[in-house]
Design a protein around this motif. Structure first.
Motif, PDB file in Angstrom:
ATOM      1  N   ASP A 172      27.295  10.785  40.597  1.00 22.93           N
ATOM      2  CA  ASP A 172      27.062   9.347  40.759  1.00 22.93           C
ATOM      3  C   ASP A 172      25.736   9.080  41.469  1.00 22.93           C
ATOM      4  OD1 ASP A 172      27.846  10.289  43.173  1.00 22.93           O
ATOM      5  OD2 ASP A 172      29.406   8.793  43.533  1.00 22.93           O
ATOM      6  N   TYR A 173      25.320   9.999  42.323  1.00 21.77           N
ATOM      7  CA  TYR A 173      24.023   9.836  42.981  1.00 21.77           C
ATOM      8  C   TYR A 173      22.890   9.955  41.956  1.00 21.77           C
ATOM      9  CZ  TYR A 173      19.974  10.894  45.862  1.00 21.77           C
ATOM     10  OH  TYR A 173      18.731  10.889  46.419  1.00 21.77           O
ATOM     11  N   LEU A 174      23.026  10.912  41.083  1.00 22.16           N
ATOM     12  CA  LEU A 174      21.983  11.099  40.062  1.00 22.16           C
ATOM     13  C   LEU A 174      21.900   9.870  39.149  1.00 22.16           C
ATOM     14  CD1 LEU A 174      22.716  14.810  39.161  1.00 22.16           C
ATOM     15  CD2 LEU A 174      20.929  13.940  40.648  1.00 22.16           C
ATOM     16  N   GLU A 175      23.052   9.336  38.832  1.00 27.49           N
ATOM     17  CA  GLU A 175      23.069   8.111  38.008  1.00 27.49           C
ATOM     18  C   GLU A 175      22.377   6.965  38.745  1.00 27.49           C
ATOM     19  OE1 GLU A 175      23.982   7.729  35.045  1.00 27.49           O
ATOM     20  OE2 GLU A 175      25.407   9.292  34.493  1.00 27.49           O
ATOM     21  N   LEU A 176      22.611   6.906  40.035  1.00 24.35           N
ATOM     22  CA  LEU A 176      21.982   5.863  40.847  1.00 24.35           C
ATOM     23  C   LEU A 176      20.452   6.001  40.811  1.00 24.35           C
ATOM     24  CD1 LEU A 176      22.537   3.643  43.148  1.00 24.35           C
ATOM     25  CD2 LEU A 176      22.028   5.499  44.710  1.00 24.35           C
ATOM     26  N   ILE A 177      19.986   7.222  40.905  1.00 27.60           N
ATOM     27  CA  ILE A 177      18.536   7.442  40.886  1.00 27.60           C
ATOM     28  C   ILE A 177      17.961   7.019  39.537  1.00 27.60           C
ATOM     29  CG2 ILE A 177      16.726   9.201  41.012  1.00 27.60           C
ATOM     30  CD1 ILE A 177      18.010   8.585  43.667  1.00 27.60           C
ATOM     31  N   ARG A 178      18.660   7.357  38.489  1.00 26.10           N
ATOM     32  CA  ARG A 178      18.151   6.985  37.171  1.00 26.10           C
ATOM     33  C   ARG A 178      18.126   5.459  36.997  1.00 26.10           C
ATOM     34  NH1 ARG A 178      20.508   8.238  31.228  1.00 26.10           N
ATOM     35  NH2 ARG A 178      22.106   6.801  31.945  1.00 26.10           N
ATOM     36  N   ALA A 179      19.187   4.822  37.440  1.00 29.41           N
ATOM     37  CA  ALA A 179      19.221   3.360  37.327  1.00 29.41           C
ATOM     38  C   ALA A 179      18.084   2.730  38.129  1.00 29.41           C
ATOM     39  CB  ALA A 179      20.571   2.842  37.809  1.00 29.41           C
TER      40      ALA A 179
END
Lengths: 796, 409
Positions: B343-350
């Motif tokens: 979920d952190y990686l998704e946050l960075i991408r967003a």
């Protein structure tokens, strides 16, 4: 000291949201003090006041909603609630201002939702939100329209804080939306002296309401109302003064009638609000207001029918204009091909000339050199002959260079012409897009795009057309000088294309205006009908109670505002009509924030001002200038090929008379051969009229004029006797009703287009036309100074 | 990994996870917030700014961010909360000496200091001087000793006397014994009749020294130090300040005050001869002879009152400092990647995508680079997809940068 505006002074007071000495308007609202969720609703809200009011509640509050136009966070303010929802247009955060949200001890979850359009922070470096102690960094340039901070329980039981951001704008409070639109309208009509940012403010408010209410769950009625207001605010073109379609006297009369209506209800509304304050509102009072609403609904119905008629006429004119434009586009393409072939032919010719020239020059040089060499051996005569030959060769070389330069010029001319064609094409596309954009507004469902400023299609202005025209002529100068085949035709085609484009745009703009009026009327009818039903329902619910809620109060205020708005519009129309009539800037400016009494006084002063002007200004008398006689070959050729002639009357044509207003225009053809028959002529203008004021030229935008008439062509007579022709005149009317003298009269300073439709004039050979007569009749001031008519030679 | 900290048992205090793109840990905001009560705080962010001295006593703070910025004079402090020991001078009357036990009692022991918490920081870039504190707190001050018994004077002693009949219990602080009647003028018959068996008790309080003051309690031991692990991908510009030592031992309370010695007052004799004899002042009947047990009891009491040996307070211990309590080590991308949940990686991408949409090109690029680094050697499909997306976006940005110069800083 805070750099933020003083909103309480900017916003006009609303009587249905009375602020009290004890606190802000909402704090006395039972809905806030006892409601769940505790809801705050006002134009301007200071968060510290909300916290203070919350402390006055007896019980703990688990959800707080703040709906405002502007929210000020000037100090640290803490809320302990499960949900804090803030829906505001603008947030202002002062130094040290922090919104702190804490989760109640027994609550499993907690959320903070902020929906806003504008964020202004005095100290951008410091955080302004604290959610359970954590401060998400949300500077203004990264602030999304919707921010949703949430603390949830995970599967492991841990609390998890996440942030969701979107540009989606969920709908705000309906009652606040009404209040915002009311405020936007009041700000718009604040009148003279209003700061420019206030004008911008009404646009922003309307845009925000529209943006939030166009959401799937929004209030479609509010969305439509805000969209219409937006459109009205956006289409303001201060550089181009509107001309209302009626004469000044009519507006004066209408304004007087509206004033009477307002006078009737103004006292009642004042009484109602006083009654609410003193003894409370009773059922009978609601009955009175209900009657007014029903009257308004009936009036709206009539206005809507009129608007529909206007729109249908405008749509027909626009469609015809577009058809003509489409036809001209194909002709333009044909002319372009002809011109291209002419260019190719000219290029070949020049190449041939150049080849011959080069050959001759080289030969002459060789002969000259040989003659010189041999001449020196054979004697002085031969030598002299050789020198002469060389000189001839040098001249031929010079000629060769000239030819090469001409080729270069040709290339340049062709390139410039083709670029021009591309420009014209772009203009056409802009026109089409513009018209398409205007058409789109009829679809009430597509309201989303209204709030997006980028989607607005600005019509091509008068200056743009003029610039393009000058550019076309300058570019074709070279081609015409070189006598390239097809250049004249292409130039004519382009000019006609430009004229038609201008006309198409203007008819489109007019149609859009009519659509706008019609939509406005439709919405007003819908509003009045709905309001009447709502007031009736409320009256029923009211029963014998003395207390009424705030929503009902708003209805009372609105009906008064609606009538006041009508009066303001009526006086606004008077202003436009006054400006057009007197060519002076009117000294009276109505404002929605003015009281009824002020507006009546304004109306009286407007009439006094007009009377004073008419008494003191130069006398208006009948103006009958000498007719134009157009026999210029190029114009006649255009008429022959295009069946259309465009003639622009500039301000220099009648320098000594003032305030010329045309009531009739006469057009006739003079043929070289006897031709006794009926002739139909279409006379039109693009709707942009010029005039002179003491401060300089001024442009007016009005409905495009277009009228077809028939007359019997009589044998040619002397040019000075042209007025003897019978039945060749047309009255200047906008709606084809010659008897209606209440419509406005245009100035002559515009582009007059004379078209001989082929389908109405079968068998008429326009090549026989050797002259066109154009004559105006009307009124003007300063006739005594003497005036001679322009002639074809003197005309632009 | 060398700087790794073993996962400690989750304390009873609630845990709080924060997943935000950019967040500020502000000491002032944190001070009154419920987050300060959390036992474990996990922050996953793209950028984190520390402002002020953020106090999270004893908490476990676990931070993962692309960039952590320490403002001047800022710190994350998970040191044990200071314990509230006893007031140095406050008296507790229940611990004072009594007539039976003249010496004051020892004060209560001081509370133990709290242990320091745990800080784990994994970041690509640390800006500013990282100040991380996880010290144990000092032990608490022990209680003051009770005061020694202070004798009452003779006048007060008289109030103890009262007419009695029959056998009576020996009052506190008195020694019971037999009194031999030596009253002159009595013949043998009378002595036989009225003397013979007489019971008496003697109170010697007025005779002795005051009780010794009680010793203070044992001060609290210092709390143990916590652990700090700072891991960074890029070299630090400034030396961090890391401290995780044990807390100092607590301070002892004051000793109790010595009791006031008794003044030489009246000796009270209560005689019960079974014939209604009244109370007499012993001085008036001095000729009565105190028998052996009374004499020895008197001597004993006098000896006890005269004791003046010092009572010494017991010392406390300082808190322990854990071995390898502090570590600051460079970390590879793979090591950092192992710390990143999906979920952190998704946050960075967003966040990166939003940046590009908002023309924040440089930051968007930095976020994509961070994402690409974290997912470079990913084995699962989701992370591989994220890597592909980041690589593609970076390539697009690079080509756009060639075509047009960047508009933002």
């Amino acid at each position: 000291m805070s750099a933020f505006p003083c909103w309480t002074e900017i916003y006009p007071p609303a009587r249905s949201f009375p602020a009290t000495q004890a606190g802000p308007a909402w704090s006395v609202d039972q809905q806030f003090l006892g409601g769940r969720p505790a809801k705050v609703r006002d134009l301007f809200v200071d968060l510290a006041d909300v916290a203070t009011a919350l402390r006055r509640r007896d019980d703990a509050v688990d959800a707080i909603e703040i709906h405002a136009d502007v929210l000020r966070i000037g100090a640290p303010v803490s809320f302990t609630a499960q949900l804090v929802r803030i829906h505001v247009r603008r947030i202002e955060v002062g130094c040290g201002g922090v919104l702190q949200v804490e989760q109640p001890a027994n609550a499993g979850e907690c959320a903070l939702e902020i929906v806003s359009d504008e964020l202004v922070i005095e100290n951008a470096a410091s955080p302004w939100i604290s959610f359970r102690g954590f401060a998400p960094q949300l500077p203004p340039d990264e602030m999304s329209r919707r921010v949703y901070l949430q603390c949830t329980r995970g599967t492991t039981g841990d609390a998890l804080i996440t942030l969701g951001t979107t540009d989606e704008v969920p709908p705000g409070d309906g009652l606040l939306g009404e209040l915002q639109l009311l405020t936007a309208m009041r700000l718009r009509h604040r009148g003279a002296g209003a700061a420019p940012q206030v004008a911008e403010l009404s646009l922003r408010i309307a845009s925000w309401v529209n943006r939030s209410q166009t959401h799937a769950e929004g209030d479609s009625r509010l969305a439509l109302e805000s969209a219409l207001l937006l459109e009205r605010l956006r289409t303001l073109r201060p550089e181009l003064h509107a001309v209302p379609s009626l004469r000044l006297e009519r507006y004066s009369h209408l304004a007087e009638r509206t004033a009477n209506a307002l006078r009737a209800i103004d006292d009642e509304c004042t009484h109602l609000f006083d009654a609410v304050a003193d003894i409370g509102l009773r059922n009978g009072d609601a009955e009175v207001v209900l009657g007014h609403y029903r009257n308004c609904a009936a009036l709206s119905q009539n206005l809507l029918q009129e608007a529909r008629r206007d729109e249908a006429a405008a749509a027909a004119a626009c469609a015809a204009s577009r058809r003509k434009l489409e036809a001209q586009k194909s002709k333009l393409e044909q002319a372009r091909k002809t011109f291209q072939e002419g260019c190719d032919e000219k290029t070949r010719q020049l190449k041939l000339e150049a080849g011959v020239g080069i050959g001759g020059a080289v030969l002459a040089v060789v002969v000259g050199v040989l003659a010189t060499v041999f001449g020196s051996a054979n004697g002085p005569a031969a030598a002299a002959q050789g020198v002469q030959g060389a000189a001839t060769a040098a001249r031929q070389l010079s000629r060769l260079l000239q030819i090469l330069n001409r080729i270069w010029d040709l290339v340049k001319a062709v390139r410039a012409t083709l670029e021009l064609l591309m420009t014209a094409q772009k203009v056409y596309e802009a026109v089409a897009k513009n018209l398409a954009g205007r058409q789109a507004i009829t679809e009430a469902s597509r309201l989303t795009s209204w709030s997006d400023p980028a989607s607005g299609h600005d019509p091509v202005g008068v200056a743009d057309w003029e610039a393009l025209r000058v550019e076309v002529r300058a570019a074709f100068d070279e081609a015409l000088k070189m006598e390239i085949s097809g250049a004249t035709e292409l130039l004519a085609a382009i000019e006609v294309f430009i004229i038609l484009s201008e006309e198409a745009v203007n008819t489109g703009v007019h149609q859009a205006r009519c659509m706008q009026v019609r939509l406005q009327r439709e919405w007003e009818l819908q509003r009045d009908t709905t309001d009447a039903a709502a007031v009736e329902a409320r009256r029923t619910m009211l029963g014998k109670r003395a207390e009424i809620d705030r929503a009902t109060l708003m209805f009372y205020e609105r009906i008064q505002d609606q009538l006041k708005l009508q009066l303001v519009r009526a006086i606004g129309n008077m202003r436009d009509a006054y400006r057009y009539c007197t060519l002076r800037e009117p000294g009276f400016a109505p404002s929605l924030t003015d009281s009824g009494a002020t507006l009546y006084a304004l109306l009286a002063s407007a009439e006094a001002e007009l009377t004073q002007f008419l008494e003191n200004s130069q006398r208006m008398s009948t103006w009958t200038p000498t007719a134009y006689r157009i026999w210029e070959r190029r114009a006649l050729d255009e008429l022959t090929t295009e069946r259309t002639l465009s003639w622009t009357i500039s301000l220099h044509n009648y320098p000594r008379v003032e305030r010329i207003r045309i009531s009739e225009v006469h057009v006739w053809l003079v043929c070289s051969k006897p031709c006794y028959r009926n002739i139909s002529i279409l006379v039109s203008t693009p709707g942009i009229y010029k005039d002179r004021t003491p401060a300089g030229p001024i442009e007016f935008a009005a409905a495009p004029f277009s009228s077809t008439f028939q007359y019997n062509l009589l044998p040619p007579r002397s040019h000075g006797d042209a007025r003897d022709h019978r039945g060749r005149s047309v009255h200047i009317t906008l709606h084809g009703d010659d008897a209606d003298k209440s419509r406005f009269e245009p100035t002559p300073f515009t582009t007059w287009r004379i078209h001989i439709p082929a389908d109405l004039n079968h068998g008429l050979d326009l090549a026989d036309v050797e002259e066109i007569g154009l004559e105006f009749r009307g009124t003007a001031a300063g006739i005594d100074a003497g005036e001679t008519a322009g002639t074809a030679e003197a005309s632009p | 990994m060398s700087g790794s900290v073993p996962a400690t048992a989750v304390p009873e205090r609630p845990a709080l996870r924060v997943l935000l793109p950019a967040v500020v840990l502000d000491a002032a905001l944190l001070a009154g917030a419920s987050a300060g009560q959390a036992g474990r705080i996990v922050v996953r962010a793209d950028t984190l700014r520390i402002a002020g001295r953020c106090l999270l006593p004893g908490a476990t703070v676990d931070i993962l961010a692309r960039r952590i910025e320490f403002a001047p004079d800022s710190a994350i402090d998970v040191s044990g909360a200071a314990v509230a020991g006893f007031d140095a001078a406050a008296r507790d009357p229940t611990r004072d000496g009594t007539a039976q036990h003249l010496d004051g009692h020892q004060g209560a022991g001081g509370p133990r200091g709290n242990d320091g918490g745990l800080i784990r920081i994994c970041a690509r870039e640390v800006v500013g001087t990282a100040t991380l504190l996880a010290n144990g707190s000092a032990g608490g001050r022990s209680q003051r000793g009770g005061d020694g018994f202070a004798h009452v004077n003779g006048q007060h002693a008289r109030r103890d006397a009262c007419p009695l009949a029959g056998d009576m219990p020996v009052p506190p602080g008195a020694v019971a014994g037999i009194v031999r009647m030596l009253m002159p003028g009595l013949d043998s018959y009378q002595r036989a009749r009225y003397g013979g068996h007489a019971q008496a008790w003697l109170r010697f309080g007025t005779l002795g020294q005051g009780g010794r003051g009680g010793a203070p309690g044992r001060p609290g031991d210092g709390g143990s130090g916590g652990r700090i692990a700072l891991r960074h991908a890029t070299p630090l510009a400034t030396t961090p300040i890391l401290a995780a030592s044990g807390g100092a031992a607590g301070q002892p309370g004051e000793s109790g005050a010595r009791g006031e010695p008794g003044a030489d007052g009246t000796h009270v004799l209560l005689v019960n001869l079974g014939h209604g004899f009244e109370v007499h002042d012993i001085d008036m009947y001095w000729q009565y002879e105190l028998q052996g047990e009374l004499m020895s009891g008197l001597a004993q009491l006098r000896a006890a009152a005269a004791s003046a040996a010092e009572i010494v307070a017991e010392p406390a211990e300082a808190g322990r400092t854990l071995p390898d309590a502090v570590s600051c080590t460079p970390a590879s991308n793979d090591e950092l990647a192992s710390e990143c949940p999906l979920d952190y990686l998704e946050l960075i991408r967003a966040g990166a995508s939003r940046d590009i949409a908002r023309a924040k090109r440089s930051r968007g690029l930095a976020r994509y680079e961070w994402l690409a680094e974290l997912t470079r050697n990913a084995t699962d499909q989701a992370r591989q997809d994220l890597h592909a997306a980041a690589t593609k976006a970076m390539a697009a940005l690079a080509s756009a940068a060639i075509a047009l110069p960047a508009t933002d800083g």
